[in-house]
Design a protein around this motif. Structure first.
Motif, PDB file in Angstrom:
ATOM      1  N   GLY A  73      15.021  -3.135 -11.500  1.00 61.88           N
ATOM      2  CA  GLY A  73      15.066  -4.272 -10.606  1.00 61.88           C
ATOM      3  C   GLY A  73      14.511  -5.508 -11.290  1.00 61.88           C
ATOM      4  N   LYS A  74      14.783  -6.675 -10.716  1.00 64.86           N
ATOM      5  CA  LYS A  74      14.293  -7.908 -11.318  1.00 64.86           C
ATOM      6  C   LYS A  74      12.784  -8.028 -11.229  1.00 64.86           C
ATOM      7  N   GLN A  75      12.235  -7.531 -10.123  1.00 70.25           N
ATOM      8  CA  GLN A  75      10.801  -7.646  -9.912  1.00 70.25           C
ATOM      9  C   GLN A  75      10.185  -6.261  -9.753  1.00 70.25           C
ATOM     10  N   LEU A  76       8.933  -6.154 -10.108  1.00 66.90           N
ATOM     11  CA  LEU A  76       8.196  -4.918  -9.895  1.00 66.90           C
ATOM     12  C   LEU A  76       7.972  -4.701  -8.402  1.00 66.90           C
ATOM     13  N   VAL A  77       7.906  -3.461  -7.997  1.00 67.37           N
ATOM     14  CA  VAL A  77       7.614  -3.122  -6.610  1.00 67.37           C
ATOM     15  C   VAL A  77       6.346  -2.269  -6.573  1.00 67.37           C
ATOM     16  N   GLN A  78       5.755  -2.195  -5.414  1.00 61.72           N
ATOM     17  CA  GLN A  78       4.566  -1.368  -5.263  1.00 61.72           C
ATOM     18  C   GLN A  78       4.970   0.100  -5.255  1.00 61.72           C
ATOM     19  N   LEU A  79       4.380   0.875  -6.147  1.00 66.65           N
ATOM     20  CA  LEU A  79       4.717   2.291  -6.277  1.00 66.65           C
ATOM     21  C   LEU A  79       3.567   3.153  -5.796  1.00 66.65           C
ATOM     22  N   SER A  80       3.904   4.128  -4.949  1.00 67.47           N
ATOM     23  CA  SER A  80       2.921   5.096  -4.487  1.00 67.47           C
ATOM     24  C   SER A  80       3.537   6.476  -4.626  1.00 67.47           C
ATOM     25  N   PHE A  81       2.997   7.266  -5.548  1.00 69.15           N
ATOM     26  CA  PHE A  81       3.592   8.569  -5.850  1.00 69.15           C
ATOM     27  C   PHE A  81       2.960   9.711  -5.062  1.00 69.15           C
ATOM     28  N   GLY A  82       1.954   9.428  -4.254  1.00 64.79           N
ATOM     29  CA  GLY A  82       1.359  10.477  -3.442  1.00 64.79           C
ATOM     30  C   GLY A  82       0.909  11.642  -4.296  1.00 64.79           C
ATOM     31  N   GLU A  83       1.398  12.843  -3.959  1.00 60.12           N
ATOM     32  CA  GLU A  83       1.058  14.049  -4.710  1.00 60.12           C
ATOM     33  C   GLU A  83       2.256  14.516  -5.534  1.00 60.12           C
ATOM     34  N   ALA A  84       2.857  13.601  -6.258  1.00 62.04           N
ATOM     35  CA  ALA A  84       3.996  13.961  -7.116  1.00 62.04           C
ATOM     36  C   ALA A  84       3.488  14.654  -8.370  1.00 62.04           C
ATOM     37  N   LEU A  85       3.009  15.849  -8.194  1.00 64.34           N
ATOM     38  CA  LEU A  85       2.316  16.549  -9.272  1.00 64.34           C
ATOM     39  C   LEU A  85       3.244  16.953 -10.411  1.00 64.34           C
ATOM     40  N   GLN A 105      10.480  -3.830  -1.667  1.00 62.69           N
ATOM     41  CA  GLN A 105       9.120  -4.248  -1.987  1.00 62.69           C
ATOM     42  C   GLN A 105       8.194  -3.090  -2.310  1.00 62.69           C
ATOM     43  N   ALA A 106       8.470  -1.915  -1.785  1.00 59.02           N
ATOM     44  CA  ALA A 106       7.562  -0.787  -2.007  1.00 59.02           C
ATOM     45  C   ALA A 106       8.339   0.522  -1.980  1.00 59.02           C
ATOM     46  N   ILE A 107       7.850   1.484  -2.760  1.00 55.81           N
ATOM     47  CA  ILE A 107       8.407   2.842  -2.785  1.00 55.81           C
ATOM     48  C   ILE A 107       7.266   3.825  -2.591  1.00 55.81           C
ATOM     49  N   GLU A 108       7.389   4.681  -1.576  1.00 54.89           N
ATOM     50  CA  GLU A 108       6.398   5.705  -1.300  1.00 54.89           C
ATOM     51  C   GLU A 108       7.056   7.069  -1.460  1.00 54.89           C
ATOM     52  N   ILE A 109       6.497   7.894  -2.322  1.00 54.56           N
ATOM     53  CA  ILE A 109       7.087   9.192  -2.618  1.00 54.56           C
ATOM     54  C   ILE A 109       6.080  10.282  -2.291  1.00 54.56           C
ATOM     55  N   ASP A 110       6.470  11.174  -1.376  1.00 52.64           N
ATOM     56  CA  ASP A 110       5.610  12.288  -1.011  1.00 52.64           C
ATOM     57  C   ASP A 110       6.167  13.637  -1.462  1.00 52.64           C
ATOM     58  N   ALA A 111       7.251  13.597  -2.234  1.00 56.31           N
ATOM     59  CA  ALA A 111       7.880  14.837  -2.686  1.00 56.31           C
ATOM     60  C   ALA A 111       7.118  15.400  -3.886  1.00 56.31           C
ATOM     61  N   GLN A 112       6.482  16.541  -3.699  1.00 56.27           N
ATOM     62  CA  GLN A 112       5.679  17.121  -4.771  1.00 56.27           C
ATOM     63  C   GLN A 112       6.525  17.681  -5.907  1.00 56.27           C
ATOM     64  N   THR A 113       7.794  17.947  -5.641  1.00 57.57           N
ATOM     65  CA  THR A 113       8.658  18.552  -6.664  1.00 57.57           C
ATOM     66  C   THR A 113       9.352  17.511  -7.535  1.00 57.57           C
ATOM     67  N   LEU A 114       9.183  16.219  -7.250  1.00 60.37           N
ATOM     68  CA  LEU A 114       9.877  15.177  -8.012  1.00 60.37           C
ATOM     69  C   LEU A 114       9.541  15.280  -9.495  1.00 60.37           C
ATOM     70  N   SER A 115      10.602  15.305 -10.328  1.00 56.11           N
ATOM     71  CA  SER A 115      10.414  15.459 -11.767  1.00 56.11           C
ATOM     72  C   SER A 115      10.841  14.222 -12.550  1.00 56.11           C
ATOM     73  N   LYS A 116      11.878  13.482 -12.037  1.00 57.88           N
ATOM     74  CA  LYS A 116      12.394  12.320 -12.757  1.00 57.88           C
ATOM     75  C   LYS A 116      12.478  11.124 -11.807  1.00 57.88           C
ATOM     76  N   PHE A 117      11.994   9.979 -12.270  1.00 61.26           N
ATOM     77  CA  PHE A 117      12.040   8.749 -11.471  1.00 61.26           C
ATOM     78  C   PHE A 117      12.563   7.618 -12.336  1.00 61.26           C
ATOM     79  N   PHE A 118      13.618   6.927 -11.837  1.00 65.74           N
ATOM     80  CA  PHE A 118      14.214   5.802 -12.549  1.00 65.74           C
ATOM     81  C   PHE A 118      14.229   4.600 -11.619  1.00 65.74           C
TER      82      PHE A 118
END
Length: 541
Positions: free
Chosen positions: A311-323, A295-308
């Motif tokens: 799914g059938k339904q959209l989920v709540q996305l929170s990228f935090g400080e994924a600069l 249902q939800a994805i929370e990402i706090d990794a500032q170094t994240l470069s690629k996100f894939f």
């Protein structure tokens, strides 16, 4: 290097010694070929060789590098430094390496230092009924027991375990993992069969420092239920495929994984809320596919470069400080609308965006927020979207992305079968709409696959031509984009078969191109039209 290469080496050595003996006038009878030698007793793990009956033979001693006086006179293996033999042995497949160890003391020493082990039905010489017959089951048990004797696991770097039979899993996987997981192991891959009763991975083997050296961990079709934090401090790549693991248990695995760079979760149905802890500060790639309860994805990794995400339904996305997040690929219902409405404010540094929508709304919203650094945009509208709302979808609403992306350089649109269901511009007395004037100063390359005579699709193309003075390449593909299945490259010499409706709409698309688009293309633009094959796809309008 397998057994054939080993036999060639032995044959060359045998011939050289035969010539030396002939020169002295003494020629003993030639020894039998390697394939005719009696098999060794049940002592060494070597696939089906381990089940051979015990028997004594001088010929067997001849192949064991100095076990008898006869062997001293006729060594089969050339004299080479030990490190060279270790290297030769390491290049063999596991089954051949184990078998070679059965016939050579030199290879036995190097087998004990073999750095890559693969446990599967193939490498153990098993057939489908191995666990159904008592005799073969006892033989398999003996083989497994001898692995730890003849190869204690010291120096092993890579271990792969692949089994489809549930009974085999239940009896032997724990034992193999105990052999495999030792100090110094770097890569571990475990794949068991798809069953309702899953194999419970013994996670305790990775605790107390045993897993500190693991860099690559790949688990499939099992249950992983740790209750304490694991010390996978060297882990750089983690892949979980259809693994029963909750978000709390996943946290036990990730909390101390300071070196993790790539995380892939596929069909992990127990995860409801995925949270990437802030301690994972080297994560570069995150892939989440088919986790149906998520249902939800929370990402706090500032170094994240690629996100894939898929799914059938959209989920709540929170990228935090994924600069540093620069690439996003989303596959789900309403992905186009959601990407335009919610991503710009949270991902200011996004450079590449790909959205694949299974069911899209009537139009993409016009939102004021921007993608200041977006350079590459890909939009794919699947056939499912055509069945639901495609006749009402306005392709010109995608102009919202152009207006929000001042740095956009490439645009790829795949309409699939959706545009077939739109009202055609051909025969429409009102002609095409005139859009407000815009300027896209950096747009250079535009490709539209599945081009048809749909009115809004033609209007979008004309708007791009009117507003993009920097355009260099324009490609309109009136097929469904199956270039790799066309007769020119297909081995069968025929194009991939498509329905008559698709071919007819492709022909209408060509008429629309000639009537509304071709005359507006500036001379400096390289204009490419991909037509349906005139040999394989011939129909009359």
């Amino acid at each position: 290097m397998g057994l054939p290469a080993l036999e060639r080496i032995i044959s060359m050595q045998r011939e050289r010694r035969r010539r030396q003996t002939r020169a002295r006038g003494k020629l003993p009878p030639p020894p039998p070929p390697l394939s005719q030698l009696p098999r060794p007793p049940q002592r060494i793990f070597c696939g089906s060789i381990a089940s051979a009956p015990k028997r004594k033979s001088s010929a067997l001693h001849l192949q064991q590098d100095g076990n008898s006086q006869g062997a001293k006179r006729m060594k089969y293996l050339p004299i080479l430094p030990e490190d060279i033999w270790w290297h030769i042995h390491s290049l063999m497949p596991m089954l051949d390496a184990a078998r070679a160890a059965c016939v050579s003391r030199t290879f036995m020493h190097s087998w004990r230092r073999h750095t890559s082990l693969t446990f599967s039905e193939k490498t153990l010489g098993m057939d489908e009924s191995v666990c159904e017959k008592d005799g073969k089951a006892r033989d398999l048990t003996y083989k497994v027991a001898n692995i730890s004797i003849e190869h204690p696991g010291i120096g092993v770097k890579r271990v792969r375990i692949e089994f489809d039979d549930y009974k085999t899993r239940a009896y032997y996987l724990d034992r193999w993992l105990q052999i495999a997981i030792t100090t110094g192991i770097e890569e571990l891959s475990v794949s068991s069969s798809m069953c309702q009763k899953r194999f419970k991975f013994p996670w305790s083997l990775l605790s107390e420092g045993s897993g500190n050296s693991i860099r690559y961990l790949d688990l499939s079709w099992c249950a992983f239920r740790p209750t304490v934090r694991l010390g996978l401090r060297s882990l750089t790549q983690l892949t979980l495929f259809d693994v029963h693991i909750s978000e709390t248990e996943l946290a036990c695995l990730l909390d101390n994984s300071f070196s993790l760079q790539q995380l892939t979760l596929m069909w992990c149905s127990k995860i409801v809320r995925l949270k990437i802890p802030p301690l994972v500060q080297q994560l570069i790639t995150l892939e989440v596919l088919g986790c149906k309860r998520l249902q939800a994805i929370e990402i706090d990794a500032q170094t994240l470069s690629k996100f894939f995400f898929c799914g059938k339904q959209l989920v709540q996305l929170s990228f935090g400080e994924a600069l540093h997040l620069k690439t996003v690929d989303m596959h789900s219902r309403g992905a186009v609308c959601d990407a335009r409405a919610n991503l710009p404010s949270s991902l200011p540094n996004l450079e590449t965006l790909s959205v694949y929508s299974y069911c899209e709304a009537v139009s993409t919203p016009m939102v004021g927020s921007k993608f200041p650094f977006l350079k590459h945009l890909t939009v794919k509208l699947a056939a499912a979207a055509a069945a639901a709302a495609a006749p009402d979808y306005d392709y010109c609403s995608l102009i919202s992305f152009f207006d929000a992306s001042p740095s956009l350089e490439t645009f790829f649109l795949n309409a699939f079968l959706g545009s077939m269901h739109h009202p055609s511009i051909l025969g429409d007395p009102s002609g095409r709409r005139q859009m407000p004037e815009h300027r896209y100063d950096k747009l250079k390359n535009v490709t539209i696959v599945g081009f048809s005579s749909a009115k809004t699709l033609v209007e979008l193309t004309c708007h791009i031509l009117d507003s993009s003075k920097s355009l260099e390449f324009l490609t309109l593909d009136a097929t469904q984009g199956y270039d790799y299945l066309r007769c020119s490259v297909n081995r069968s010499g025929k194009c991939f078969p498509v329905s008559r409706d698709v071919i007819l709409e492709g022909r209408r698309g060509l008429l629309a191109i000639k009537k509304y688009i071709k005359g507006n293309v500036p001379p400096k633009v390289k204009f490419t039209i991909v037509e349906p094959c005139s040999q394989c796809h011939v129909v009359e309008l």
